[in-house]
Write a protein that holds these residues in place. Structure first.
Motif, PDB file in Angstrom:
ATOM      1  N   LYS A 283      11.318  -2.518   9.237  1.00  0.00           N
ATOM      2  CA  LYS A 283      10.613  -2.581   7.954  1.00  0.00           C
ATOM      3  C   LYS A 283      11.527  -2.985   6.806  1.00  0.00           C
ATOM      4  CE  LYS A 283       9.528   1.734   8.041  1.00  0.00           C
ATOM      5  NZ  LYS A 283      10.269   2.137   9.245  1.00  0.00           N
ATOM      6  N   SER A 284      12.694  -2.344   6.732  1.00  0.00           N
ATOM      7  CA  SER A 284      13.596  -2.664   5.623  1.00  0.00           C
ATOM      8  C   SER A 284      14.111  -4.089   5.738  1.00  0.00           C
ATOM      9  CB  SER A 284      14.780  -1.690   5.596  1.00  0.00           C
ATOM     10  OG  SER A 284      14.333  -0.402   5.249  1.00  0.00           O
ATOM     11  N   THR A 285      14.332  -4.527   6.962  1.00  0.00           N
ATOM     12  CA  THR A 285      14.773  -5.910   7.164  1.00  0.00           C
ATOM     13  C   THR A 285      13.698  -6.872   6.673  1.00  0.00           C
ATOM     14  OG1 THR A 285      15.997  -5.164   9.100  1.00  0.00           O
ATOM     15  CG2 THR A 285      15.633  -7.545   8.884  1.00  0.00           C
TER      16      THR A 285
ATOM     17  N   PHE B 218      15.519  -0.144  -3.661  1.00  0.00           N
ATOM     18  CA  PHE B 218      16.064   0.254  -2.364  1.00  0.00           C
ATOM     19  C   PHE B 218      15.784   1.717  -2.037  1.00  0.00           C
ATOM     20  CE2 PHE B 218      18.433  -3.287  -3.872  1.00  0.00           C
ATOM     21  CZ  PHE B 218      18.759  -4.021  -2.755  1.00  0.00           C
ATOM     22  N   GLN B 219      16.052   2.057  -0.765  1.00  0.00           N
ATOM     23  CA  GLN B 219      15.871   3.420  -0.292  1.00  0.00           C
ATOM     24  C   GLN B 219      16.807   4.415  -0.995  1.00  0.00           C
ATOM     25  OE1 GLN B 219      15.826   2.505   3.949  1.00  0.00           O
ATOM     26  NE2 GLN B 219      14.959   4.487   4.365  1.00  0.00           N
ATOM     27  N   ASP B 220      18.087   4.060  -1.149  1.00  0.00           N
ATOM     28  CA  ASP B 220      19.079   4.991  -1.677  1.00  0.00           C
ATOM     29  C   ASP B 220      19.262   4.767  -3.176  1.00  0.00           C
ATOM     30  OD1 ASP B 220      21.212   6.518  -2.358  1.00  0.00           O
ATOM     31  OD2 ASP B 220      22.657   5.541  -1.040  1.00  0.00           O
TER      32      ASP B 220
ATOM     33  N   LEU C  52       9.092  -2.531  -2.733  1.00  0.00           N
ATOM     34  CA  LEU C  52       9.608  -1.170  -2.816  1.00  0.00           C
ATOM     35  C   LEU C  52       9.886  -0.663  -1.404  1.00  0.00           C
ATOM     36  CD1 LEU C  52       6.893   0.243  -5.273  1.00  0.00           C
ATOM     37  CD2 LEU C  52       9.109  -0.703  -5.890  1.00  0.00           C
ATOM     38  N   ASP C  53      11.125  -0.248  -1.164  1.00  0.00           N
ATOM     39  CA  ASP C  53      11.466   0.298   0.155  1.00  0.00           C
ATOM     40  C   ASP C  53      11.512   1.819   0.049  1.00  0.00           C
ATOM     41  OD1 ASP C  53      12.288   0.801   2.689  1.00  0.00           O
ATOM     42  OD2 ASP C  53      14.020  -0.541   2.654  1.00  0.00           O
ATOM     43  N   GLU C  54      10.494   2.474   0.533  1.00  0.00           N
ATOM     44  CA  GLU C  54      10.370   3.941   0.513  1.00  0.00           C
ATOM     45  C   GLU C  54      10.604   4.536  -0.870  1.00  0.00           C
ATOM     46  OE1 GLU C  54      11.984   6.009   3.763  1.00  0.00           O
ATOM     47  OE2 GLU C  54      11.885   4.295   5.109  1.00  0.00           O
ATOM     48  N   PRO C  55       9.717   4.203  -1.809  1.00  0.00           N
ATOM     49  CA  PRO C  55       9.923   4.659  -3.185  1.00  0.00           C
ATOM     50  C   PRO C  55       9.646   6.144  -3.395  1.00  0.00           C
ATOM     51  CG  PRO C  55       7.834   3.511  -3.020  1.00  0.00           C
ATOM     52  CD  PRO C  55       8.512   3.361  -1.683  1.00  0.00           C
TER      53      PRO C  55
END
Ligand SMILES: Nc1ncnc2c1ncn2[C@@H]1O[C@H](COP(=O)(O)OP(=O)(O)OP(=O)(O)O)[C@@H](O)[C@H]1O
Ligand SMILES: [Mg+2]
Lengths: 221, 217
Positions: free
Chosen positions: A33-35, A73-75, A150-153
């Protein structure tokens, strides 16, 4: 389109055309997913095939694509680059060459919208995890990108803040792609993609896609 | 780390231009070294404290922390200079260091990093002829200030996680078992930070003139 990191294929045989305003992406950890999200704004260039955004090829028009597609990003810690909250939100605007007066105005507006107005001059490292997540979002949305990924907001957010982000996403006029494990966030979305070990296994309305995802996971030992 | 970070109180000192504050800091340093007499150095120290607490309305605890951070230095210096130059010499050295430390603390606590960075960028602008980009230096400083507490916090979290599982929290072993996961985390973070800088347009030389138009993806 496909993507491999070295010999490891992370996404394979993927052909999608995203025209909806709200697209969700779900799938197991490590499913790619993130890729996929990174491919959408040229942070990662596909090793096979092409990715185009508004007919711009991410391989050749990388900069134009990045300017057009905001990415969270996630972090959150890794993407906050200034010591205090307001300074960090202003960072992207500075890069865009926005004049100081307008910058201050837009920063104040975004901080208010995200409930961070009282923290404008606070050191970023003293914020809670959820507040950092909101700050990371604010830092990208203040740039008013035409499209947003948005990656895992909502990963670090409590129920209240997660709902706040869900409302914000619903209100955004831009088209948005959201990668998430927070399934309620996808309510009201136009389309949801389900990834599994690098393949697109479902592509449907939220209800149908989430049902497919659940039964896929339920079948696992 | 004892960085006196920005403490907003909205005082006149906060509103004063960063360049003027830095210049005052330089002037204070020059005076306490150029006129090494007790009344002058003591007077400067008193003025710094007065400005810090009275005008800038900084919390006394903040200045206290700065003094505590250099306490052992002060004691060591006092002993050495006391042996060589007597009580008067020791007092002078101690007061001078205190004045410098507190003056620096007042400036950093009343000035936003972006303002300080703007001054540094301006000072570095002559380096442009050598191909140096002042904005890059500014970003570097800001990011350093941002990531120092973050790395310290991550190290603390790793230590806590190890302690929670019965690991050692003191001594060389604690350091080595913290260093490796910390390094891994910092490298991972650096990777994402580089991507985030890209995504937020930090690599753009010329800002885009037109707003992004809307098309279809
Ligand atoms: N830079 C990289 N180099 C090598 N392998 C990578 C890299 N980034 C990701 N991978 C690998 O690619 C696979 C897919 O990773 P990705 O981050 O896209 O998964 P994800 O679906 O976002 O997972 P999660 O839900 O845990 O965030 C994983 O096996 C991961 O280890
Ligand atoms: Mg991911």
């Amino acid at each position: 389109m496909g993507h491999s990191y070295g010999a490891r294929t992370v996404l394979a045989d993927l052909t999608v055309r995203l025209t909806e305003r709200r697209v969700g992406v779900v799938g197991a950890n490590g499913s790619g997913k993130s890729t996929f999200a990174r491919l959408l704004n040229g942070l990662v260039v596909p090793t096979e095939g092409t990715v185009t955004v508004d007919s711009l090829d991410t391989r050749t028009a990388t900069r134009a694509v990045r300017r057009r597609v905001g990415f969270v990003f996630q972090d959150p810690d890794a993407q906050i680059v200034h010591p205090t909250v307001a300074e960090d939100v202003a960072f992207g605007l500075e890069n865009m060459g926005v004049a100081p007066a307008e910058r201050a105005e837009r920063v104040a507006e975004v901080l208010t919208r995200y409930g961070l107005a009282g923290h404008a001059d606070h050191p970023a490292h003293l914020l809670s995890g959820g507040q950092k997540q909101l700050l990371a979002l604010a830092g990208v949305l203040v740039m008013r990108p035409a499209r947003i990924v948005l990656d895992e907001p909502t990963t670090l957010l409590d129920l209240l803040n997660a709902r706040r982000v869900a409302l914000l996403v619903a209100e955004l006029e831009q088209s948005v792609v959201v990668v998430t494990h927070d399934l309620p966030l996808l309510e009201g979305f136009d389309r949801v993609l389900v990834f599994d070990t690098g393949r697109l296994v479902a592509d449907d309305s939220p209800a149908a896609a989430i049902a497919a995802y659940r039964s896929l996971m339920a079948g696992r030992p | 780390m004892t960085l006196a970070l920005y403490v907003p109180t909205g005082s006149p000192v906060h509103r004063a231009p960063a360049g003027a504050k830095l210049l005052t800091l330089v002037a204070v340093s020059v005076v306490v070294f150029a006129v090494p007499t007790l009344p002058v150095v003591g007077g400067v120290l008193a003025a710094v404290v007065l400005v810090g607490l009275g005008v800038a309305r900084l919390p006394p605890a903040l200045l206290g922390r700065q003094v505590r951070a250099v306490l052992w230095w002060l004691v060591a210096l006092a002993i050495v200079t006391g042996v060589v130059g007597g009580v008067a010499g020791a007092a002078l050295v101690v007061l001078r260091l205190l004045a410098l430390v507190l003056a620096a603390a007042v400036v950093t606590a009343t000035t936003r990093v972006t303002e300080l960075v703007a001054v540094v960028e301006w000072l570095c602008s002559p380096l442009r002829v050598f191909g140096v980009r002042p904005a890059r230096i500014g970003l570097l400083i800001a990011m350093t200030l941002r990531f120092i507490p973050l790395v310290a916090e991550r190290a603390e979290r790793i230590r806590e996680a190890q302690a929670a599982r019965g690991g050692t929290v003191r001594g060389i072993r604690a350091w080595t078992t913290t260093a490796v996961p910390l390094l891994v985390q910092v490298l991972q973070m650096a990777h994402t930070t580089a991507e985030a800088l890209d995504a937020r347009g930090a690599d753009d030389d010329a800002p885009p003139a037109r707003p992004p138009s809307r098309g279809r993806r």
